[in-house]
Design a protein around this motif. Sequence first.
Motif, PDB file in Angstrom:
ATOM      1  N   GLY A  89      29.001  43.426  23.920  1.00  0.00           N
ATOM      2  CA  GLY A  89      28.755  42.771  25.195  1.00  0.00           C
ATOM      3  C   GLY A  89      27.337  42.957  25.678  1.00  0.00           C
ATOM      4  O   GLY A  89      26.644  41.998  25.957  1.00  0.00           O
TER       5      GLY A  89
ATOM      6  N   TRP B 270      37.778  44.835  32.290  1.00  0.00           N
ATOM      7  CA  TRP B 270      36.424  45.136  32.735  1.00  0.00           C
ATOM      8  C   TRP B 270      36.449  45.678  34.158  1.00  0.00           C
ATOM      9  O   TRP B 270      37.074  45.105  35.041  1.00  0.00           O
ATOM     10  CB  TRP B 270      35.547  43.888  32.679  1.00  0.00           C
TER      11      TRP B 270
ATOM     12  N   HIS C  53      29.237  44.704  32.395  1.00  0.00           N
ATOM     13  CA  HIS C  53      29.798  43.368  32.222  1.00  0.00           C
ATOM     14  C   HIS C  53      29.803  42.630  33.566  1.00  0.00           C
ATOM     15  O   HIS C  53      30.231  43.175  34.582  1.00  0.00           O
ATOM     16  CB  HIS C  53      31.231  43.493  31.699  1.00  0.00           C
TER      17      HIS C  53
ATOM     18  N   GLN D  70      32.646  51.828  31.981  1.00  0.00           N
ATOM     19  CA  GLN D  70      33.116  50.492  31.606  1.00  0.00           C
ATOM     20  C   GLN D  70      33.630  50.472  30.177  1.00  0.00           C
ATOM     21  O   GLN D  70      34.711  49.936  29.884  1.00  0.00           O
ATOM     22  CB  GLN D  70      31.958  49.508  31.751  1.00  0.00           C
TER      23      GLN D  70
ATOM     24  N   CYS E 280      22.811  40.596  36.481  1.00  0.00           N
ATOM     25  CA  CYS E 280      23.940  41.508  36.287  1.00  0.00           C
ATOM     26  C   CYS E 280      23.504  42.973  36.328  1.00  0.00           C
ATOM     27  O   CYS E 280      23.950  43.796  35.547  1.00  0.00           O
ATOM     28  CB  CYS E 280      24.662  41.210  34.987  1.00  0.00           C
TER      29      CYS E 280
ATOM     30  N   ASN F 252      37.463  49.824  29.011  1.00  0.00           N
ATOM     31  CA  ASN F 252      37.737  48.641  28.201  1.00  0.00           C
ATOM     32  C   ASN F 252      38.294  49.015  26.829  1.00  0.00           C
ATOM     33  O   ASN F 252      39.204  48.362  26.312  1.00  0.00           O
ATOM     34  CB  ASN F 252      36.477  47.805  28.042  1.00  0.00           C
TER      35      ASN F 252
ATOM     36  N   GLU G 186      41.253  43.156  26.946  1.00  0.00           N
ATOM     37  CA  GLU G 186      40.059  43.651  27.621  1.00  0.00           C
ATOM     38  C   GLU G 186      40.375  43.896  29.086  1.00  0.00           C
ATOM     39  O   GLU G 186      41.147  43.157  29.699  1.00  0.00           O
ATOM     40  CB  GLU G 186      38.908  42.644  27.520  1.00  0.00           C
TER      41      GLU G 186
END
Length: 538
Positions: free
Chosen positions: A9, A99, A45, A84, A109, A88, A97
Amino acid sequence: MTSMGVKRGFWARALAVLLPALVLVGVAPATPAAATASPIVPKVHCVGNGTSGYRVKLIYAYESGSNRFTEKAPLIQQSAWITQENVNDSARRDGAERWVRFETTSTGCDLAIDSVQVPAGTANGDWTGALKTLGYTDTHHIYIAYFENGTGCGGTIGDSPIADHDAAGTGNRHNSYATWISLSPNCATGHEMTHELAHALGGILPGAPNYVSGAHCSDSNETLCQGGATVVCSDPLAVRLMDCGKNDYFGVTPVGTYLSTHWNAANDSLYLEPGSSVPAMTTIPVLTPQLLYGVDVEANEIVFTYEPSTKVEGSGVTHEVQLLRNGTVIATVPTWQHSIRVTGLMSNTSASYTIRERVTSGGVTRTSAASDSLIVLTGSVSNTAGTVADGTTTVFTNDIVDSSGPNMAIDVFDFSTADNASVVQWPQNSKRNQQWRLDAAGGGTYTITSVNSGKCLSPLGGSGTAGTTVVQVPCTGATAQKWTFPSISGVTYQIKAGVGTNQCIRADGGGTGAGTALVLGTCNSSDSTQRWTNNQIG
């Protein structure tokens, strides 16, 4: 409630913005060489616009005169990223998943971290009251506050109506009232943040199969249960995960009957965003270390620093970091070292550096993905990297090696911030109470300031008599707080007192054990307890 601690990611998103940030030109000036640039921090994320709906909000709280937000923000960001990944990966065991819905900026972000001043004594007092006074009361928020002046570890407090509500479904009160988390510098890691977030998400409630007092559990190995009577997951990396048995508080596909009829954070919490279906995770991965940084770039040498990301639990485990130059491993060090000194380089030459973390257990080695590249250009002036210099931060280790592997380091015992607190030798872990800032004090002398307390190293009472214990005191610029560093070889020195005659820091009685007090003694470069290596970390 205490304790948890780079992968998919992030990499794809980072590449789009990486190139302008990673070209670090290290043209070496006169000693000391400057740091190359700020370290590259991992991104979390993105969920929606970053602000709407249920959110986990990060706060940096400091008391007057102690604002270190610029220094601490990257560490907080790394902890959030690790959290995170831990959450996850807990879902990926079931091919799903989840998040964490962190509050982020609307573009890029980036984590939105508020920096706020709180009254003196807040960190170790009514910290929830202070956060509420500042307006952190939204009922659709979990607030994670890093208290710069905290001396404990971590804690989680939910608004009283939650009261261990264990009803199944999104209507559970865990989704209707605010929760506050505190973290303190001496253990504010991704492991600890994961642990406290697991509590905030409802782990572990009375009535769960393995519940024990204090909202922990009797089985292990996982983020809330370490040292339980029953070892459900023996993998040393299972400590990264939530609810290893998937039967107490988190299981996308739960085991047993309890989570089918009671609160299950994996499926009921609105603070977790469901993602795509993915192949089921069969091996717990090692996370990539972060914050790779060239703190001292010279013509032929570089000192790099980094922060490991993976928590392991158990005996017989080897946990290391590898530094790669243009894709080839050039150094392998234990994760507690936190810095790597590279020598024998060509001047005026650029190279790409990455790091990776690896864990070996039962004869099997797992290696993380490589970090983002750090491109460094060596300079033209042949200075020694990592030498004692004004404005640097270091961990001092002597020649005594502990049975657990590390050399002994100068350590403020038990993270104390008190005046005259004991300074001892302790196995190197590079934590805050082993970090010291050097500041030039004139005439070739330096003050040595504890990063943990902000206080200066001094012989007790300012005495220069042999056998005087070394302590920390408020920094005043007194002669007793000024030290010189006679060189032994390379980056190894004696630490000589500014008072007395020929007195250097050594272990009391030449003792080799952890916790041995440090005292003044007649300078002797062959004494293993007063040969101090400068492990620069900033």
